[in-house]
Design a protein around this motif. Structure first.
Motif, PDB file in Angstrom:
ATOM      1  N   SER A   1       0.830  -1.214   0.000  1.00 53.27           N
ATOM      2  CA  SER A   1       0.000   0.000   0.000  1.00 53.27           C
ATOM      3  C   SER A   1       0.864   1.263   0.000  1.00 53.27           C
ATOM      4  CB  SER A   1      -0.942   0.007   1.208  1.00 53.27           C
ATOM      5  OG  SER A   1      -0.173   0.131   2.378  1.00 53.27           O
ATOM      6  N   ARG A   2       2.128   1.147   0.418  1.00 54.99           N
ATOM      7  CA  ARG A   2       2.989   2.338   0.428  1.00 54.99           C
ATOM      8  C   ARG A   2       3.666   2.570  -0.913  1.00 54.99           C
ATOM      9  NH1 ARG A   2       6.978   1.912   4.837  1.00 54.99           N
ATOM     10  NH2 ARG A   2       7.411   4.089   4.384  1.00 54.99           N
ATOM     11  N   TYR A   3       4.003   1.502  -1.611  1.00 55.14           N
ATOM     12  CA  TYR A   3       4.521   1.661  -2.977  1.00 55.14           C
ATOM     13  C   TYR A   3       3.656   0.772  -3.855  1.00 55.14           C
ATOM     14  CZ  TYR A   3       7.570   2.324  -6.947  1.00 55.14           C
ATOM     15  OH  TYR A   3       8.055   2.665  -8.195  1.00 55.14           O
ATOM     16  N   THR A   4       2.768   1.413  -4.596  1.00 55.41           N
ATOM     17  CA  THR A   4       1.717   0.674  -5.296  1.00 55.41           C
ATOM     18  C   THR A   4       2.072   0.444  -6.772  1.00 55.41           C
ATOM     19  OG1 THR A   4       0.577   2.640  -6.047  1.00 55.41           O
ATOM     20  CG2 THR A   4       0.017   1.864  -3.826  1.00 55.41           C
ATOM     21  N   GLN A   5       1.180  -0.285  -7.432  1.00 60.98           N
ATOM     22  CA  GLN A   5       1.337  -0.486  -8.885  1.00 60.98           C
ATOM     23  C   GLN A   5       1.311   0.852  -9.622  1.00 60.98           C
ATOM     24  OE1 GLN A   5      -1.241  -1.128  -6.946  1.00 60.98           O
ATOM     25  NE2 GLN A   5      -3.057  -1.803  -8.048  1.00 60.98           N
ATOM     26  N   TRP A   6       0.543   1.820  -9.069  1.00 60.44           N
ATOM     27  CA  TRP A   6       0.440   3.138  -9.720  1.00 60.44           C
ATOM     28  C   TRP A   6       1.758   3.885  -9.620  1.00 60.44           C
ATOM     29  CZ3 TRP A   6      -3.562   2.252 -12.359  1.00 60.44           C
ATOM     30  CH2 TRP A   6      -4.631   1.521 -11.815  1.00 60.44           C
ATOM     31  N   ASP A   7       2.466   3.695  -8.511  1.00 59.41           N
ATOM     32  CA  ASP A   7       3.776   4.322  -8.363  1.00 59.41           C
ATOM     33  C   ASP A   7       4.755   3.783  -9.405  1.00 59.41           C
ATOM     34  OD1 ASP A   7       3.182   5.980  -6.116  1.00 59.41           O
ATOM     35  OD2 ASP A   7       3.168   4.174  -4.878  1.00 59.41           O
ATOM     36  N   PHE A   8       4.703   2.460  -9.606  1.00 54.80           N
ATOM     37  CA  PHE A   8       5.641   1.885 -10.579  1.00 54.80           C
ATOM     38  C   PHE A   8       5.270   2.310 -11.995  1.00 54.80           C
ATOM     39  CE2 PHE A   8       7.882  -1.240 -13.134  1.00 54.80           C
ATOM     40  CZ  PHE A   8       9.137  -1.159 -12.569  1.00 54.80           C
ATOM     41  N   ILE A   9       3.971   2.361 -12.259  1.00 58.39           N
ATOM     42  CA  ILE A   9       3.522   2.808 -13.585  1.00 58.39           C
ATOM     43  C   ILE A   9       3.988   4.250 -13.824  1.00 58.39           C
ATOM     44  CG2 ILE A   9       1.444   3.443 -14.915  1.00 58.39           C
ATOM     45  CD1 ILE A   9       0.067   0.998 -13.527  1.00 58.39           C
ATOM     46  N   ALA A  10       3.883   5.086 -12.783  1.00 55.36           N
ATOM     47  CA  ALA A  10       4.303   6.489 -12.914  1.00 55.36           C
ATOM     48  C   ALA A  10       5.807   6.569 -13.213  1.00 55.36           C
ATOM     49  CB  ALA A  10       3.961   7.258 -11.638  1.00 55.36           C
ATOM     50  N   LEU A  11       6.577   5.679 -12.593  1.00 58.46           N
ATOM     51  CA  LEU A  11       8.029   5.649 -12.844  1.00 58.46           C
ATOM     52  C   LEU A  11       8.298   5.304 -14.316  1.00 58.46           C
ATOM     53  CD1 LEU A  11      10.947   5.702 -11.696  1.00 58.46           C
ATOM     54  CD2 LEU A  11      10.653   3.305 -11.052  1.00 58.46           C
ATOM     55  N   LEU A  12       7.602   4.286 -14.824  1.00 60.33           N
ATOM     56  CA  LEU A  12       7.773   3.920 -16.238  1.00 60.33           C
ATOM     57  C   LEU A  12       7.399   5.096 -17.141  1.00 60.33           C
ATOM     58  CD1 LEU A  12       6.220   0.339 -16.494  1.00 60.33           C
ATOM     59  CD2 LEU A  12       8.622   0.923 -16.621  1.00 60.33           C
ATOM     60  N   ASP A  13       6.296   5.747 -16.782  1.00 58.81           N
ATOM     61  CA  ASP A  13       5.823   6.866 -17.618  1.00 58.81           C
ATOM     62  C   ASP A  13       6.839   8.007 -17.628  1.00 58.81           C
ATOM     63  OD1 ASP A  13       3.604   5.444 -18.287  1.00 58.81           O
ATOM     64  OD2 ASP A  13       2.251   6.452 -16.880  1.00 58.81           O
ATOM     65  N   ARG A  14       7.462   8.255 -16.457  1.00 59.01           N
ATOM     66  CA  ARG A  14       8.486   9.316 -16.409  1.00 59.01           C
ATOM     67  C   ARG A  14       9.650   8.994 -17.345  1.00 59.01           C
ATOM     68  NH1 ARG A  14       7.313   9.434 -10.959  1.00 59.01           N
ATOM     69  NH2 ARG A  14       9.178   8.347 -10.274  1.00 59.01           N
ATOM     70  N   HIS A  15       9.883   7.697 -17.545  1.00 57.50           N
ATOM     71  CA  HIS A  15      10.970   7.276 -18.449  1.00 57.50           C
ATOM     72  C   HIS A  15      10.460   7.024 -19.865  1.00 57.50           C
ATOM     73  CE1 HIS A  15      14.474   6.621 -15.679  1.00 57.50           C
ATOM     74  NE2 HIS A  15      13.499   6.793 -14.802  1.00 57.50           N
ATOM     75  N   HIS A  16       9.204   7.385 -20.115  1.00 62.12           N
ATOM     76  CA  HIS A  16       8.593   7.238 -21.457  1.00 62.12           C
ATOM     77  C   HIS A  16       8.684   5.804 -21.972  1.00 62.12           C
ATOM     78  CE1 HIS A  16       8.409  11.548 -21.336  1.00 62.12           C
ATOM     79  NE2 HIS A  16       9.715  11.591 -21.116  1.00 62.12           N
ATOM     80  N   ILE A  17       8.449   4.861 -21.078  1.00 63.94           N
ATOM     81  CA  ILE A  17       8.479   3.454 -21.493  1.00 63.94           C
ATOM     82  C   ILE A  17       7.048   3.020 -21.831  1.00 63.94           C
ATOM     83  CG2 ILE A  17       8.912   1.081 -20.718  1.00 63.94           C
ATOM     84  CD1 ILE A  17      11.188   2.254 -18.995  1.00 63.94           C
ATOM     85  N   PRO A  18       6.807   2.642 -23.081  1.00 63.72           N
ATOM     86  CA  PRO A  18       5.439   2.247 -23.445  1.00 63.72           C
ATOM     87  C   PRO A  18       5.079   0.866 -22.896  1.00 63.72           C
ATOM     88  CG  PRO A  18       6.906   2.046 -25.339  1.00 63.72           C
ATOM     89  CD  PRO A  18       7.745   2.564 -24.206  1.00 63.72           C
ATOM     90  N   TRP A  19       3.826   0.737 -22.473  1.00 59.62           N
ATOM     91  CA  TRP A  19       3.362  -0.533 -21.893  1.00 59.62           C
ATOM     92  C   TRP A  19       1.895  -0.732 -22.255  1.00 59.62           C
ATOM     93  CZ3 TRP A  19      -0.632   0.433 -18.501  1.00 59.62           C
ATOM     94  CH2 TRP A  19      -0.697   1.734 -17.968  1.00 59.62           C
ATOM     95  N   HIS A  20       1.412  -1.932 -21.996  1.00 56.63           N
ATOM     96  CA  HIS A  20       0.010  -2.234 -22.314  1.00 56.63           C
ATOM     97  C   HIS A  20      -0.522  -3.270 -21.342  1.00 56.63           C
ATOM     98  CE1 HIS A  20       2.404  -5.301 -24.391  1.00 56.63           C
ATOM     99  NE2 HIS A  20       1.363  -6.096 -24.213  1.00 56.63           N
ATOM    100  N   GLU A  21      -1.846  -3.347 -21.289  1.00 55.17           N
ATOM    101  CA  GLU A  21      -2.483  -4.364 -20.443  1.00 55.17           C
ATOM    102  C   GLU A  21      -2.807  -5.580 -21.300  1.00 55.17           C
ATOM    103  OE1 GLU A  21      -6.335  -3.363 -18.876  1.00 55.17           O
ATOM    104  OE2 GLU A  21      -6.506  -5.274 -17.829  1.00 55.17           O
ATOM    105  N   LYS A  22      -2.487  -6.767 -20.758  1.00 54.23           N
ATOM    106  CA  LYS A  22      -2.960  -8.000 -21.395  1.00 54.23           C
ATOM    107  C   LYS A  22      -4.180  -8.431 -20.603  1.00 54.23           C
ATOM    108  CE  LYS A  22       0.713 -10.551 -23.720  1.00 54.23           C
ATOM    109  NZ  LYS A  22       1.529 -11.759 -23.588  1.00 54.23           N
ATOM    110  N   ALA A  23      -4.494  -9.705 -20.601  1.00 53.59           N
ATOM    111  CA  ALA A  23      -5.654 -10.182 -19.840  1.00 53.59           C
ATOM    112  C   ALA A  23      -5.394 -10.057 -18.334  1.00 53.59           C
ATOM    113  CB  ALA A  23      -5.904 -11.636 -20.192  1.00 53.59           C
ATOM    114  N   HIS A  24      -6.444 -10.083 -17.541  1.00 54.78           N
ATOM    115  CA  HIS A  24      -6.377 -10.155 -16.080  1.00 54.78           C
ATOM    116  C   HIS A  24      -5.561  -9.021 -15.438  1.00 54.78           C
ATOM    117  CE1 HIS A  24      -8.072 -14.157 -16.543  1.00 54.78           C
ATOM    118  NE2 HIS A  24      -7.105 -14.442 -17.386  1.00 54.78           N
ATOM    119  N   GLY A  25      -5.584  -7.843 -16.041  1.00 55.99           N
ATOM    120  CA  GLY A  25      -4.912  -6.691 -15.437  1.00 55.99           C
ATOM    121  C   GLY A  25      -3.396  -6.736 -15.515  1.00 55.99           C
TER     122      GLY A  25
END
Ligand code: FDA
Length: 398
Positions: free
Chosen positions: A74-98
């Motif tokens: 809860s202190r370092y969430t999936q959203w935090d990691f996604i934000a880190l990737l976004d800051r580095h302009h790394i493209p990503w996508h969702e497959k099945a099941h999140g």
């Protein structure tokens, strides 16, 4: 030499912890015995790294203490990691099941972590093994008590020691029991370890029976005790694999039977009755071959039965056929073990660590993060999220 923090293991958890501690101005050295950092990151997710999941929650993790992982997640969430990737302009996508994957390559994630390490002034030493760790006054609970590490290169003294050496899966990828040995040296309990997220092998008679199904993949619900997973199962030349099998393997104990529903969306009896009315002379194998791979039907059901025209089969027989296809029971012979397992169940007992900081309750200054801890995620990005979260929380305090 003297330093503030030594982290053993340049994998997902160790690199995340190093970045955070480095950003706080701590002098951080990461020791890695392999010739490259982050080897498992590179091979993960079929080379695209399933780096997290939209649906991170504690009940997607196995641990003797199911509450332990909540604080870090809860202190370092999936959203935090996604934000880190976004800051580095790394493209990503969702497959099945999140499940979230890199668009291009897992290397993007590793390069991002190494770039962050560089910016935070972290030193990573490759091809460096730790031969011995000593704490001069192990009985002292003083926070000033330092650790002395004897490495293949030199002697290092540090105030904080982080064990991020991972689990036992894929020894070829440099996995070692090092973390468990160090935990034991400092008086920690190890919850029994076992290969998880791993394909099943079959018993000899089943292996012969199913050998011709190699490559067949079927959307199924696989159940064991109180847990079920709906995803594909895959017949391999050694046994059973595919995501649903890998998931259930984490819950399975040797000798136990699993139940497989090979037609999760079908009312099989109604389907057979309808076809019986319309095509009474069609053989069972023909009508079932329209909803399941023909080779699978031929192996699961009796060879005389499948040649029988529908008009010759009773409704009671349809019930029995439905049971065979929707409650197919199989007792695996074993698992492929650490050679192919994605993760290791068990590890350093959570009750002896702080869930907030991952610090040992027994030895101040000693931390365990990532897979070496008795926290194991489901398939689908959960294990990396645990590595990021546990590494991050330790990185705030080491
Ligand atoms: P990790 O194993 O990553 O790092 C430990 C490091 O310590 C390694 O670099 C190792 O060489 C080093 N080390 C070990 N012993 C040492 C010693 N004595 N001295 C110095 N260094 C030492 N998870 C997920 O969420 N999504 C995915 O897509 C995948 N895919 C995947 C594929 C495959 C093939 C495997 C095997 C695993 C996955 N996983 C996964 C699981 C994921 O890789 C795993 O949970 C994390 O890498 C764990 O991170 P850690 O940092 O704890 O250990």
């Amino acid at each position: 030499m003297q330093t503030d923090v030594v982290i053993i293991g340049a994998g997902a958890a160790g690199l995340m912890c190093a970045i955070e501690a480095g950003k706080r101005g701590r002098k951080v050295i990461v020791l890695e015995h392999a010739n490259k950092p982050g080897k498992k990151i590179l091979m993960s997710g079929g080379g695209r790294c399933n780096f997290t999941n939209y649906d991170i929650r504690a009940d997607h993790y196995l641990s003797r203490n199911p509450h332990f992982c909540k604080s870090a997640l809860s202190r370092y969430t999936q959203w935090d990691f996604i934000a880190l990737l976004d800051r580095h302009h790394i493209p990503w996508h969702e497959k099945a099941h999140g499940q979230l994957f890199c668009d291009h390559s897992a290397r993007d994630v590793l390069n991002m972590l190494l770039d962050e390490c560089r910016r935070a002034g972290v030193e990573i030493r490759l091809n460096c093994s730790v031969e011995r760790i000593e704490q001069p006054d192990a009985s002292s609970s003083s926070a000033d008590n330092r650790f002395t590490l004897y490495t293949t290169r030199e002697k290092i003294e540090t105030g904080s020691l982080v064990i991020a050496s991972g689990g036992l899966s894929i020894p070829k990828m440099c996995a070692t029991p090092f973390g468990y040995r160090i935990a034991e040296q400092f008086g920690h309990t190890i919850q029994p370890t076992r290969a998880a997220l791993v394909p099943f092998t079959l018993q000899p008679q089943d292996r012969t029976r199913f050998s011709e199904l190699t490559g067949v993949s079927v959307d199924s619900i696989v159940s064991h005790a109180r847990i079920s997973f709906r995803e594909n199962i895959l017949f391999t030349h050694r046994g059973l694999s595919g995501p649903a099998i890998l998931q259930i393997s984490s819950y399975w104990q040797p000798g136990e039977t699993i139940s497989v529903n090979l037609l999760p969306d079908q009312d099989v009896v109604t389907y057979l009755k309808t076809r019986q009315n319309h095509q009474p002379r069609s053989k069972l194998k023909t009508v079932l071959g329209e909803i399941l791979p023909k080779r699978l039907v031929a192996v699961i059901l009796d060879s005389t039965l499948i040649e029988t025209p529908l008009q010759a089969l009773s409704h009671t027989r349809f019930d029995a056929i439905a049971r065979q296809l929707q409650q197919w029971e199989i007792t695996p012979g074993g698992s492929e073990g650490y050679r192919t397992a994605e993760v290791t169940l068990g590890g350093v007992d959570c009750d002896e660590l702080s869930s907030k900081t991952m610090e040992s309750r027994r030895v101040p200054g000693l931390y365990f993060i990532g897979e070496v801890v008795d926290v194991t995620g489901w398939l689908g990005g959960y294990n990396f999220q645990w590595a990021w979260s546990s590494g991050w929380v330790a990185g705030q305090v080491v």
